[in-house]
Design an enzyme around this catalytic site. Structure first.
Site, PDB file in Angstrom:
ATOM      1  N   HIS A   1     -15.607   0.524   7.970  1.00 19.94           N
ATOM      2  CA  HIS A   1     -14.950   0.099   6.732  1.00 19.94           C
ATOM      3  C   HIS A   1     -15.482  -1.264   6.285  1.00 19.94           C
ATOM      4  O   HIS A   1     -15.803  -2.108   7.109  1.00 19.94           O
ATOM      5  CB  HIS A   1     -13.446   0.018   7.009  1.00 19.94           C
ATOM      6  CG  HIS A   1     -12.628  -0.329   5.815  1.00 19.94           C
ATOM      7  ND1 HIS A   1     -12.980   0.012   4.543  1.00 19.94           N
ATOM      8  CD2 HIS A   1     -11.440  -0.975   5.716  1.00 19.94           C
ATOM      9  CE1 HIS A   1     -12.051  -0.417   3.699  1.00 19.94           C
ATOM     10  NE2 HIS A   1     -11.114  -1.016   4.399  1.00 19.94           N
TER      11      HIS A   1
ATOM     12  N   VAL B   1      -4.283   4.314   7.147  1.00 21.36           N
ATOM     13  CA  VAL B   1      -4.789   3.320   6.193  1.00 21.36           C
ATOM     14  C   VAL B   1      -4.757   1.915   6.798  1.00 21.36           C
ATOM     15  O   VAL B   1      -5.492   1.019   6.384  1.00 21.36           O
ATOM     16  CB  VAL B   1      -3.952   3.324   4.888  1.00 21.36           C
ATOM     17  CG1 VAL B   1      -4.637   2.538   3.790  1.00 21.36           C
ATOM     18  CG2 VAL B   1      -3.680   4.742   4.405  1.00 21.36           C
TER      19      VAL B   1
ATOM     20  N   VAL C   1       0.840  -1.204   0.000  1.00 21.57           N
ATOM     21  CA  VAL C   1       0.000   0.000   0.000  1.00 21.57           C
ATOM     22  C   VAL C   1       0.875   1.255   0.000  1.00 21.57           C
ATOM     23  O   VAL C   1       0.643   2.193  -0.763  1.00 21.57           O
ATOM     24  CB  VAL C   1      -0.968   0.019   1.212  1.00 21.57           C
ATOM     25  CG1 VAL C   1      -1.789   1.302   1.218  1.00 21.57           C
ATOM     26  CG2 VAL C   1      -1.892  -1.196   1.189  1.00 21.57           C
TER      27      VAL C   1
HETATM   28  N1  APR Z   1       7.489   1.336  10.964  1.00 25.38           N
HETATM   29  C1  APR Z   1       7.484   1.417   9.624  1.00 25.38           C
HETATM   30  N2  APR Z   1       7.044   0.443   8.829  1.00 25.38           N
HETATM   31  C2  APR Z   1       6.599  -0.676   9.404  1.00 25.38           C
HETATM   32  C3  APR Z   1       6.570  -0.856  10.797  1.00 25.38           C
HETATM   33  C4  APR Z   1       7.036   0.226  11.592  1.00 25.38           C
HETATM   34  N3  APR Z   1       7.038   0.142  12.911  1.00 25.38           N
HETATM   35  N4  APR Z   1       6.072  -2.083  11.049  1.00 25.38           N
HETATM   36  C5  APR Z   1       5.808  -2.655   9.864  1.00 25.38           C
HETATM   37  N5  APR Z   1       6.123  -1.822   8.863  1.00 25.38           N
HETATM   38  C6  APR Z   1       6.052  -2.026   7.424  1.00 25.38           C
HETATM   39  C7  APR Z   1       6.452  -3.448   7.013  1.00 25.38           C
HETATM   40  O1  APR Z   1       7.844  -3.644   7.113  1.00 25.38           O
HETATM   41  C8  APR Z   1       5.940  -3.512   5.599  1.00 25.38           C
HETATM   42  O2  APR Z   1       6.900  -3.115   4.641  1.00 25.38           O
HETATM   43  O3  APR Z   1       4.748  -1.913   6.898  1.00 25.38           O
HETATM   44  C9  APR Z   1       4.787  -2.504   5.604  1.00 25.38           C
HETATM   45  C10 APR Z   1       3.450  -3.141   5.316  1.00 25.38           C
HETATM   46  O4  APR Z   1       3.475  -3.544   4.012  1.00 25.38           O
HETATM   47  P1  APR Z   1       2.786  -4.898   3.486  1.00 25.38           P
HETATM   48  O5  APR Z   1       3.177  -6.027   4.366  1.00 25.38           O
HETATM   49  O6  APR Z   1       3.039  -4.998   2.031  1.00 25.38           O
HETATM   50  O7  APR Z   1       1.227  -4.613   3.772  1.00 25.38           O
HETATM   51  P2  APR Z   1       0.244  -3.734   2.872  1.00 25.38           P
HETATM   52  O8  APR Z   1      -0.460  -4.610   1.914  1.00 25.38           O
HETATM   53  O9  APR Z   1       0.963  -2.539   2.375  1.00 25.38           O
HETATM   54  O10 APR Z   1      -0.838  -3.300   3.962  1.00 25.38           O
HETATM   55  C11 APR Z   1      -0.498  -2.418   5.008  1.00 25.38           C
HETATM   56  O11 APR Z   1      -2.615  -1.254   4.974  1.00 25.38           O
HETATM   57  O12 APR Z   1      -4.619  -1.556   3.797  1.00 25.38           O
HETATM   58  C12 APR Z   1      -3.905  -1.809   4.985  1.00 25.38           C
HETATM   59  O13 APR Z   1      -4.826  -3.951   5.692  1.00 25.38           O
HETATM   60  C13 APR Z   1      -3.678  -3.295   5.223  1.00 25.38           C
HETATM   61  O14 APR Z   1      -3.057  -3.040   7.538  1.00 25.38           O
HETATM   62  C14 APR Z   1      -2.565  -3.261   6.233  1.00 25.38           C
HETATM   63  C15 APR Z   1      -1.753  -2.039   5.786  1.00 25.38           C
END
Ligand code: APR
Length: 314
Positions: A178, A121, A14
């Site tokens: 949502h 988000v 995202v």
């Molecule tokens: N600080 C910064 N980034 C972080 C942290 C943190 N403390 N903890 C986790 N992350 C990062 C992860 O390393 C990862 O790269 O958040 C990112 C999440 O990315 P994805 O695993 O690809 O998940 P994504 O599909 O982007 O979804 C993220 O958005 O729509 C919502 O339900 C979804 O809760 C989820 C979020």
């Protein structure tokens, strides 16, 4: 003129998609932040995106980092950090993990970018906005959840598919929590100003509404992870309205106290978005049936928030 600055926390599916949309719209400089373990990967994504600029014709500094100090001076911070919903994962597990992540991210933002407008988000959205508000102590005007822009985009997409007409001509309104908890209002849905009910029979519209509500689940089932293009697009639509002070009216999760009699929770309602974040919450007339749906959606939001509060304390 000073360029706007947008920080995106979480450079996963995202977050990276948010960066792409924001760059394509030339909204300003972009800072992508992820955890130290992903520092190189985040820098790589930023560099890759910067190298689109000659082709897509945008001027912006794009930085990948794991240092929150780089978010200083952000106008808007989009929080996407957290784990996405995986098939079979319980809601409680997701809340517990993401409350911790969104809580710690929010503390960092409060420290380094205290003037920013926050767009949350991470899911479950209604609980995560509440968490971000608790942890930043920002004025409620500057803490906004992205859910409605995505849900309404899904709803508009399905209506346009049904009618084989331009999505641009579908305008709609929805409220509440949502996804499954959203409350679409067919009475306020139109096709170029013509009530949608003149095009689609009630039974069919109910099926479309159901598909829009379950739109997230449909994608999780197909892809094995949650959606990212459209959630990112919805988030950047909000960021654009704020950065350009457009005063657009978009469905957002906003803090409602007296509004709709919600009593102090973040719930999806039509909001005017401008440079200060939420400039105004718009209260629309609801009939008895719509009111009932909204009340039951708000009850679910409260349950989620209670769960999150438990994990915040624990
Ligand atoms: N600080 C910064 N980034 C972080 C942290 C943190 N403390 N903890 C986790 N992350 C990062 C992860 O390393 C990862 O790269 O958040 C990112 C999440 O990315 P994805 O695993 O690809 O998940 P994504 O599909 O982007 O979804 C993220 O958005 O729509 C919502 O339900 C979804 O809760 C989820 C979020």
């Amino acid at each position: 003129m000073r360029r706007a600055k947008i920080s995106i926390i979480g450079a996963g599916n995202v977050g990276a998609s948010c960066a792409v949309w924001a760059a394509a719209k030339e909204l300003g400089d972009i800072v992508l932040v992820d955890i130290p373990d992903f520092a190189d990967k985040t820098k790589g994504k930023a560099l890759d995106l910067a190298q689109c600029s000659p082709i897509e014709r945008f001027d912006a500094n794009i930085l990948g980092t794991s240092d929150y100090a780089d978010t200083a001076g952000s106008d808007v911070v989009i929080i996407t950090a957290g784990i996405p919903r995986k098939p079979g994962m319980s809601r409680d597990d997701l809340v517990q993990t993401n409350v911790k992540i969104v809580g710690s991210v929010s503390e960092q933002i409060a420290k380094h970018a205290p003037e920013a407008v926050l767009i949350i988000v991470s899911n479950p959205l209604d609980a995560m906005v509440y968490t971000a508000w608790q942890k930043t102590d920002f004025p409620t005007q500057r803490v906004i959840g992205q859910a409605g822009c995505l849900d309404i985009a899904r709803y508009r997409t399905f209506i346009a598919m049904e009618l084989n007409c331009s999505v641009e001509d579908i305008t709609a309104l929805l409220m509440g929590g949502h996804g499954d908890d959203m409350v679409p209002l067919p009475r306020y849905t139109s096709v170029a100003g013509i009530p949608v009910t003149q095009f689609i029979a009630k039974e069919r519209l109910d099926e479309i509404i159901k598909r829009a509500k379950m739109g997230g689940g449909e994608i999780v089932k197909l892809m094995g992870t949650s959606a990212y293009y459209a959630p990112a697009s919805g988030s950047v639509q909000m960021a654009e309205a704020i950065i350009k002070d457009k005063r657009r009216i978009l469905p957002c999760a906003a803090y409602c106290n007296e509004e709709y009699g919600v009593g102090g929770y973040f719930v999806g309602v039509p909001c005017m978005l401008g440079k200060n974040g939420i400039e105004k919450i718009i209260e629309v007339e609801l009939d008895t049936e719509e009111r009932k749906l909204l009340d039951s959606s708000v009850a679910h939001v409260k349950e989620l928030v209670e769960l999150a509060e438990g994990f915040m304390k624990g």
